[in-house]
Design a protein around this motif. Structure first.
Motif: not given
Length: 714
Positions: A175-183
């Motif tokens: 999910h885009d929000l999950v990807h944002d968290l990883a970054q």
């Protein structure tokens, strides 16, 4: 573009959120749903503000918390009270409770672009290359990595999972929000350089993972201030060939669109994962054989590459080798004792050249799917015995393919010694034999003598042109669930007596396919109720079939394509035994006379197509009355197309029929919807019919004498 009407999604209702949270938190293996925990859980759900992703993440987190104090600590956590983007806060809280090695694996996923498809096996191999997976036994590394992957799936960090044919997760997305968290967690350790990113004054001092995506005309050269901390380098475009000298600590390297690989690549002595994608790379340098720590080599997308360097057998730590179909297997590949997978296909060469089947002797760590092509090059049974396939206990799928120029080659060459020497891996789940050119295949001996093949559930026999008979496989292998027999040009008879009179012929068979059996005439079953669990039956290109069984009490779908008139009649001769049939499809059959006058309580769809000489298709019952039960209570769709001389009579009640589609009928003399002794006060025979389509028909005589209260389209 300007929407005329916008639909604003609201929050998921609280009751739905609670149901979703409860299913996750108190599921199997979770804590008991006590009053105290339930009250805390309801408060946690309120703080998710109706966002399903947050609810799922919190439910998954609470599943691992058993005691009251742990639940209370989560409820009062400051992350849940932060005003703003509550979803990211919830995901951050879930991340904080992951085991340390799983945290590293999660944040590494930031290297993938948003909405990218992530292949599970590839991801686990990169985790392994970086040393993120904590495991004392190298042989269990993939298993532990798979456990990490499942943990991230459970905590909703992955989504859109795609399954392979064995119903195992093959790929996923973030999910885009999950990807944002990883970054966000990765911070300055991740750097992405694109054509819109200025490369001047870029600080690479803390970079550990670098992705370069530039225009084709721009060649990337590494800056002088490149950090020695760099562990991952992903190049979307060409890079300078002298770029390797300063990257001695790389663990993972992806190269794209390169014309050649510099011999200085040998300086990357710690490299463990190498992936090259190029449509113009024709060779690899000999120095690549000095990458002694290399664990994964993926050159499956290098089609012009015809051969691998001779010295690559020295890569004794290599675990995964992926090469293109056009690339020869490396010489002496049997010395790669750590090898776990050869994909997608192992093309055999000559035994004397170090590329024969005997090289498999010491590769006992091979696991998963093993596809062996060019079996025609194996002419000596001693080489097959040397391969010791019976010791490959982690191989669950085995496919062996013979390629000969013509069928006569199989009759002129004795392949019996080779196949008789074969001993199958003991834990096989799937076995596929393709193109075997010999006259006799000792399948009966394999299965009868292989008492250890108790897990074998799927067998495929394809294009064995010279076989004159096949044993009744479903009799010999009682664990069988799926069987496909296709392209057997000389097999005239199938079936036979059961080996045990007290046993069912095929107690577990669910899917049976007979395809391209040009001379098959008889399929005989002497045991009553031979297929008690069969769900799908496919018979295609069997024009000579005259005799076939008709007792299929559990079959849900029948597909008949290019089957003779007698074969169709034989297979459908006992409608009373088709009580579970849901879909019937008949295509490309000649001179068919189909009369369905018995009850089909489960039938939902009938699809008839390309029947030349369909003299009658009749849905009628003798002495039918209005109060009689429907013979087709579940039928929803009826489609007939590309048929000749069709006479269609529908005089029964079809309470669920929604669509009738009649297309391209040459000689449709009558299509009649009438009821015997019908009168104005009688209920409609088609109460649910919504669409009636008659298209491209000639000589049409259409009679409608009953009411259609739901009809919307003619």
């Amino acid at each position: 573009m300007g929407a005329i009407h916008s639909l604003n999604l609201t929050d998921l209702p609280y009751d739905h959120c609670w149901a979703l949270f409860k299913k996750r938190a108190f599921g199997r293996g979770g804590p008991d749903q006590t009053r105290n925990l339930e009250s805390i859980g309801r408060e946690i759900v309120k703080k998710c503000h109706g966002v399903p992703l947050a609810v799922k993440a919190m439910g998954s987190l609470m599943h691992s918390k058993v005691i009251f104090r742990e639940w209370k600590d989560i409820e009062t956590c400051e992350y849940l009270d932060v005003v703003g983007d509550n979803v990211v806060n919830v995901l951050r809280l879930s991340y904080n409770h992951l085991p340390s090695p799983v945290k590293l694996c999660f944040q590494y996923c930031a290297i993938f672009p948003k909405d990218a498809t992530i292949m599970k096996a590839d991801l686990i191999q990169q985790w392994t290359a970086h040393g993120f997976i904590q495991c004392s036994n190298d042989l269990e590394m993939d298993k532990v990595g798979n456990d990490y992957f499942k943990t991230l799936c459970w905590h909703s960090f992955f989504q859109d999972m795609e399954m392979d044919e064995n119903h195992d997760i093959e790929s996923c997305k973030m999910h885009d929000l999950v990807h944002d968290l990883a970054q966000l967690i990765m911070g300055k350790e991740l750097l992405v350089l694109s054509h819109i990113t200025p490369t001047e004054n870029v600080n690479l001092g803390e970079t550990r993972h670098l992705t370069v995506s530039l225009h084709k005309e721009r060649e990337f050269s590494f800056p002088e201030n490149l950090s020695k901390k760099l562990r991952t380098f992903i190049s979307k475009r060409c890079v300078a060939n002298d770029a390797w000298e300063n990257l001695k600590f790389l663990r993972v390297l992806h190269l794209n669109d390169i014309k050649e690989v510099s011999s200085s690549i040998c300086k990357l002595i710690l490299l463990r994962y190498l992936s090259i994608r190029s449509f113009c790379l024709t060779s690899l340098p000999q120095s690549i054989s000095q990458l002694y720590h290399l664990e994964t080599l993926n050159i499956v997308n290098c089609r012009p590459l015809k051969e691998l360097p001779d010295g690559m057998w020295k890569l004794t730590n290599l675990r995964h080798l992926y090469i293109a179909k056009s690339t020869k297997i490396l010489k002496k590949f049997g010395r790669l004792h750590s090898l776990r997978s050869i994909s997608p296909i192992l093309f055999l060469g000559e035994e004397e050249d170090g590329r024969g089947i005997g090289e498999l002797e010491c590769l006992n760590n091979l696991c998963g799917h093993l596809r062996i092509h060019n079996m025609e090059r194996v002419r000596d049974g001693s080489h097959v015995r040397k391969a010791k396939l019976m010791e490959k206990w982690k191989v669950y799928q085995l496919k062996m393919v013979w390629k000969v120029r013509n069928a006569d080659e199989g009759t002129n060459t004795d392949y019996s010694e080779v196949v008789e020497a074969l001993e199958l891996p003991p834990n096989l789940i799937e076995l596929s034999i393709n193109g075997f050119p010999g006259v006799k295949l000792p399948l009966k001996e394999w299965l009868a003598n292989g008492s250890s093949l108790r897990y074998l559930v799927e067998i495929k026999l394809q294009e064995c042109k010279n076989l004159e008979e096949t044993p009744p496989i479903w009799h010999i292998q009682p664990s069988l669930e799926t069987l496909e027999i296709s392209s057997m040009d000389k097999v005239k008879h199938l079936g036979g007596k059961c080996t045990s009179t007290s046993a069912l012929a095929a107690p577990r068979l669910k899917h049976l396919t007979l395809r391209h059996m040009r001379v098959l005439e008889e399929w005989v079953e002497t045991t009553p109720n031979s297929f008690p669990l069969l769900e799908e039956l496919i018979v295609e290109e069997c024009n000579m079939l005259r005799i076939a069984p008709s007792d299929f009490p559990t079959v849900k779908e029948i597909k008949l394509n290019c089957v003779g008139k007698e074969g169709v009649s034989s297979l459908l001769s006992q409608p009373s035994s088709l009580v579970s049939l849901e879909k019937l499809r008949v295509d490309s059959c000649q001179e068919m006379s189909l009369a369905l006058t018995s009850s089909f309580p489960s039938l939902k769809g009938i699809y008839i197509s390309k029947i030349w000489g369909l003299s009658m298709m009749c849905f009628s019952a003798i002495n039918d009355r209005h109060d009689a039960p429907s013979h087709f209570p579940a039928l929803e769709k009826l489609r007939v197309d590309n048929c000749q001389e069709l006479s269609l009579t529908l005089t029964l009640s079809f309470p669920s029929l929604k669509e009738i589609n009649i297309t391209k009928i040459w000689g449709l003399s009558m299509m009649c919807f009438s009821a015997i002794n019908d009168h104005h006060g009688a209920p409609s025979h088609f109460p649910a019919l919504e669409k009636l389509r008659v298209h491209s028909c000639r000589e049409l005589s259409l009679t409608l004498t009953t009411s259609f209260p739901s009809l919307k389209e003619i």
